[in-house]
Write a protein that holds these residues in place. Structure first.
Motif, mmCIF file in Angstrom:
data_model
loop_
_atom_site.group_PDB
_atom_site.id
_atom_site.type_symbol
_atom_site.label_atom_id
_atom_site.label_comp_id
_atom_site.label_asym_id
_atom_site.label_seq_id
_atom_site.Cartn_x
_atom_site.Cartn_y
_atom_site.Cartn_z
ATOM 1 N N GLU A 76 0.840 -1.185 0.000
ATOM 2 C CA GLU A 76 0.000 0.000 0.000
ATOM 3 C C GLU A 76 0.882 1.245 0.000
ATOM 4 O O GLU A 76 2.060 1.182 0.373
ATOM 5 C CB GLU A 76 -0.948 0.011 1.197
ATOM 6 N N PRO A 77 0.339 2.395 -0.430
ATOM 7 C CA PRO A 77 1.127 3.625 -0.403
ATOM 8 C C PRO A 77 1.105 4.274 0.968
ATOM 9 O O PRO A 77 0.077 4.258 1.653
ATOM 10 C CB PRO A 77 0.419 4.506 -1.442
ATOM 11 N N ASP A 78 2.235 4.859 1.361
ATOM 12 C CA ASP A 78 2.250 5.638 2.592
ATOM 13 C C ASP A 78 1.810 7.071 2.287
ATOM 14 O O ASP A 78 1.305 7.364 1.196
ATOM 15 C CB ASP A 78 3.618 5.585 3.260
ATOM 16 N N ASP A 79 1.998 7.981 3.224
ATOM 17 C CA ASP A 79 1.517 9.353 3.057
ATOM 18 C C ASP A 79 2.185 10.068 1.889
ATOM 19 O O ASP A 79 1.637 11.043 1.353
ATOM 20 C CB ASP A 79 1.750 10.157 4.341
ATOM 21 N N ASP A 80 3.363 9.625 1.506
ATOM 22 C CA ASP A 80 4.083 10.249 0.394
ATOM 23 C C ASP A 80 3.907 9.500 -0.916
ATOM 24 O O ASP A 80 4.562 9.822 -1.921
ATOM 25 C CB ASP A 80 5.577 10.345 0.726
ATOM 26 N N GLY A 81 3.051 8.469 -0.922
ATOM 27 C CA GLY A 81 2.852 7.685 -2.125
ATOM 28 C C GLY A 81 3.900 6.611 -2.342
ATOM 29 O O GLY A 81 3.898 5.941 -3.372
ATOM 30 N N GLU A 82 4.808 6.411 -1.362
ATOM 31 C CA GLU A 82 5.811 5.366 -1.471
ATOM 32 C C GLU A 82 5.208 4.033 -1.023
ATOM 33 O O GLU A 82 4.352 3.982 -0.136
ATOM 34 C CB GLU A 82 7.026 5.707 -0.604
ATOM 35 N N GLY A 415 -14.175 13.485 -14.019
ATOM 36 C CA GLY A 415 -12.825 13.702 -13.519
ATOM 37 C C GLY A 415 -12.122 12.373 -13.392
ATOM 38 O O GLY A 415 -12.701 11.402 -12.898
ATOM 39 N N HIS A 416 -10.888 12.291 -13.854
ATOM 40 C CA HIS A 416 -10.104 11.064 -13.748
ATOM 41 C C HIS A 416 -9.141 11.187 -12.578
ATOM 42 O O HIS A 416 -8.382 12.156 -12.489
ATOM 43 C CB HIS A 416 -9.328 10.810 -15.035
ATOM 44 N N THR A 417 -9.157 10.191 -11.702
ATOM 45 C CA THR A 417 -8.284 10.216 -10.534
ATOM 46 C C THR A 417 -6.842 9.961 -10.936
ATOM 47 O O THR A 417 -6.551 9.454 -12.012
ATOM 48 C CB THR A 417 -8.689 9.148 -9.514
ATOM 49 N N GLY A 418 -5.949 10.293 -10.025
ATOM 50 C CA GLY A 418 -4.547 9.993 -10.233
ATOM 51 C C GLY A 418 -4.275 8.515 -10.022
ATOM 52 O O GLY A 418 -5.139 7.750 -9.589
ATOM 53 N N LYS A 419 -3.066 8.124 -10.350
ATOM 54 C CA LYS A 419 -2.628 6.747 -10.154
ATOM 55 C C LYS A 419 -1.265 6.770 -9.478
ATOM 56 O O LYS A 419 -0.517 7.743 -9.578
ATOM 57 C CB LYS A 419 -2.542 6.011 -11.492
ATOM 58 N N LEU A 420 -0.939 5.682 -8.818
ATOM 59 C CA LEU A 420 0.361 5.605 -8.159
ATOM 60 C C LEU A 420 1.495 5.577 -9.177
ATOM 61 O O LEU A 420 2.609 5.996 -8.886
ATOM 62 C CB LEU A 420 0.415 4.371 -7.270
ATOM 63 N N ILE A 492 -12.122 14.988 16.310
ATOM 64 C CA ILE A 492 -11.364 13.836 15.843
ATOM 65 C C ILE A 492 -10.086 14.306 15.148
ATOM 66 O O ILE A 492 -9.959 15.471 14.763
ATOM 67 C CB ILE A 492 -12.177 12.956 14.867
ATOM 68 N N SER A 493 -9.152 13.392 14.990
ATOM 69 C CA SER A 493 -7.950 13.665 14.226
ATOM 70 C C SER A 493 -7.523 12.374 13.537
ATOM 71 O O SER A 493 -7.954 11.278 13.921
ATOM 72 C CB SER A 493 -6.819 14.186 15.121
ATOM 73 N N GLY A 494 -6.666 12.503 12.524
ATOM 74 C CA GLY A 494 -6.088 11.327 11.892
ATOM 75 C C GLY A 494 -6.783 10.829 10.655
ATOM 76 O O GLY A 494 -6.382 9.802 10.102
ATOM 77 N N PHE A 495 -7.824 11.531 10.168
ATOM 78 C CA PHE A 495 -8.449 11.099 8.914
ATOM 79 C C PHE A 495 -7.479 11.328 7.756
ATOM 80 O O PHE A 495 -6.812 12.352 7.687
ATOM 81 C CB PHE A 495 -9.742 11.866 8.660
ATOM 82 N N ARG A 496 -7.415 10.366 6.840
ATOM 83 C CA ARG A 496 -6.435 10.399 5.761
ATOM 84 C C ARG A 496 -7.078 10.011 4.435
ATOM 85 O O ARG A 496 -7.874 9.077 4.374
ATOM 86 C CB ARG A 496 -5.294 9.435 6.089
#
Length: 515
Positions: A76-82, A415-420, A492-496
């Motif tokens: 899975e990707p992390d917060d930076d897409g890695e 709209g077309h979403t991005g990809k990894l 709340i906090s932490g939604f991503r």
């Protein structure tokens, strides 16, 4: 294969609509009798009803926004897409770049209690590859020649050639891992999802809500605080905003620009803004008579004031001139090719042989108000250039099947979403099999070369050529990358939001201020 996104809306609706909506209680933070803190429950306003909960059977973002919580992928990707481990705790690539070996997690269970092992991972990938199943994402896995179960917790993929995007594909929602026994029995994953994800499905009431319960046996080391997630299906943005302000929902992942001031004025709501990886487009069916003429497609591009469309329909954003989002590391800037110029648009349309008795069928997905607003703007902008279009409204399932699936349209707005990986956005378009029906042999050759190339700078050169062809041949009116505004309760906090994939991650949410 491109994936479709959910838009922001500027349409307003009567507040009276609230009277017909029944919402779940959002966030229980008060203490119950005996001093015990109530379980943490969160609710998000979802903009539409997914057509399926089978992640292998669709390309729609609505599905993946739900199934992100129900299923896991190998990576899975992390917060930076890695890329980081998920169901695969590690992986290695051979020197030839044609073998990938995954060491899988142990002690992982599916929601039905069955254990996860290499047979499940293998069966899931084989299902995606199967011509009988005919996944719309099958092309992304076609490089896989063999799926080998080395032992219970080791999986090896044998590739026909090096393939740069495959690991990123395996980290995307459409690569979800399903239980092999249920795959073999023909289980109805579309309505009864069974995954290893952090939440399981409690109830799906079509067009009303989807309720998820915490998976107490989830493999993540960090404890998930959220016990229940309620996805309230509320298409109208004005009703969503009222629901957030009244405390009936906790999270809006799409906020209209005009609602920002009132939300920011409140101490109990936090608003965050960034640029999305979306590409907002007016898609062109190039198989339809005069739309096959590049001069006509260029006329359409000159007729559209992109910045105005972004500002009015999508709450702002950055114009683009090709099929890529402006923040992508592979983005090439061709925005200067088609400045807004109605007179030039009219001239090119005449050169293409257009006459005003040809009225284009402009199909709009009615439950996505920003796209409807954009379509109405485009209709008027085209009219100013002497080009006629008639709006036809359809619901989302009809858009997916009739427009995206069968190309039954002249023009449409989406709209077309991005990809990894960029290949995920480009794949299929050169072959003419996508809904714009644009075959281009050179484009397909370049996309294939980019897929086989591992060195970044060379891929950048190849994808610049790919984007130049898109910019020159314009099977779309490329409008731009919109802004995203997220609003949520300060309790709340932490939604991503998952980078580039526009899906929801509730695993890190906790009670307490998000400031």
């Amino acid at each position: 294969m491109s994936r479709h996104t959910l838009p922001k809306s500027i349409y307003s609706q009567s507040v009276g609509l609230l009277g017909i909506l029944v919402f779940s209680l959002i966030l229980a933070v008060s203490c119950q009798g005996g001093g015990e803190e109530a379980p943490l429950e969160v609710s998000l306003a979802l903009s539409g009803n997914p057509s399926t909960l089978d992640p292998h059977a669709t390309t729609e973002t609505l599905t993946f926004q739900v199934t992100k919580s129900l299923y896991d992928t190998l990576l899975e990707p992390d917060d930076d897409g890695e890329l980081v481990p998920a169901l695969a705790r590690s992986w290695s690539v051979s020197d030839s770049q044609k073998e990938i070996t995954f060491q899988l997690r142990r002690d992982v269970s599916f929601h039905d209690g069955s254990g996860f092992d290499a047979r499940d991972a293998a069966a899931s990938i084989e299902r995606l590859l199967s011509p009988d199943f005919a996944s719309p994402s099958a092309g992304e896995y076609s490089v896989i020649e063999d799926v080998q179960i080395v032992d219970d917790f080791t999986l090896r993929l044998i590739l026909s050639e090096p393939n740069a995007p495959l690991l990123y594909t395996l980290a995307s929602g459409w690569s979800a891992i399903l239980p092999s026994e249920k795959i073999e029995s023909g289980h109805n994953f579309a309505r009864e999802p069974v995954g290893t994800g952090p939440f399981s499905l409690e109830q799906w009431v079509a067009d009303e809500r989807i309720t998820l319960n915490k998976n107490g046996d989830y493999w993540m080391e960090d404890e998930i605080e959220v016990e229940k997630v309620s996805l309230q299906i509320i298409p109208e943005p004005s009703v969503q905003t009222q629901a957030l302000m009244s405390g009936q929902v906790d999270i809006l992942y799409i906020v209209s620009e005009e609602d920002v001031p009132v939300l920011q004025s409140r101490d109990d709501i936090i608003v965050e803004t960034d640029t999305t990886s979306l590409v907002m487009v007016m898609s062109i069916n190039t198989s339809r008579d005069i739309l096959g003429e590049v001069e006509m497609r260029r006329a359409l591009n000159h007729a559209i004031d992109k910045q105005t469309a972004l500002d009015v329909a999508y709450g702002g954003g950055t114009p683009v001139g090709t099929f890529n989002d402006a923040s992508n590391p592979f983005y090439a800037d061709f925005t200067g090719m088609y400045p807004y110029d109605p007179e030039r648009a009219a001239e090119l349309a005449r050169e293409a042989g257009y006459s005003e008795d040809r009225v284009f069928d402009l199909v709009l997905p009615q439950n996505f108000a920003p796209h409807v607003t954009a379509g109405e703007l485009y209709q008027e902008m085209l009219r100013e250039a002497g080009i006629q279009a008639r709006i036809r409204m359809v619901d989302w399932p009809t858009w997916i099947s009739d427009v995206y699936g069968n190309a039954n349209y002249d023009l449409t707005v989406i709209g077309h979403t991005g990809k990894l990986d960029p290949d995920g956005r480009f794949i299929g378009y050169g072959s003419g099999n996508m809904y714009v029906r644009y075959p281009n042999e050179l484009l397909e050759e370049l996309i294939t070369e980019g897929r086989r190339t591992l060195e970044f700078s060379r891929r950048q050169e190849i994808y610049t050529q790919v984007q130049r062809i898109f910019a020159e041949q314009v099977p779309f009116v490329f409008v731009g990358s919109s802004l995203r505004r997220i609003a949520y309760s300060s309790d709340i906090s932490g939604f991503r939001m998952t980078p580039n994939l526009d899906t929801f991650d509730f695993r890190r949410i906790s009670s307490g201020s998000g400031e």
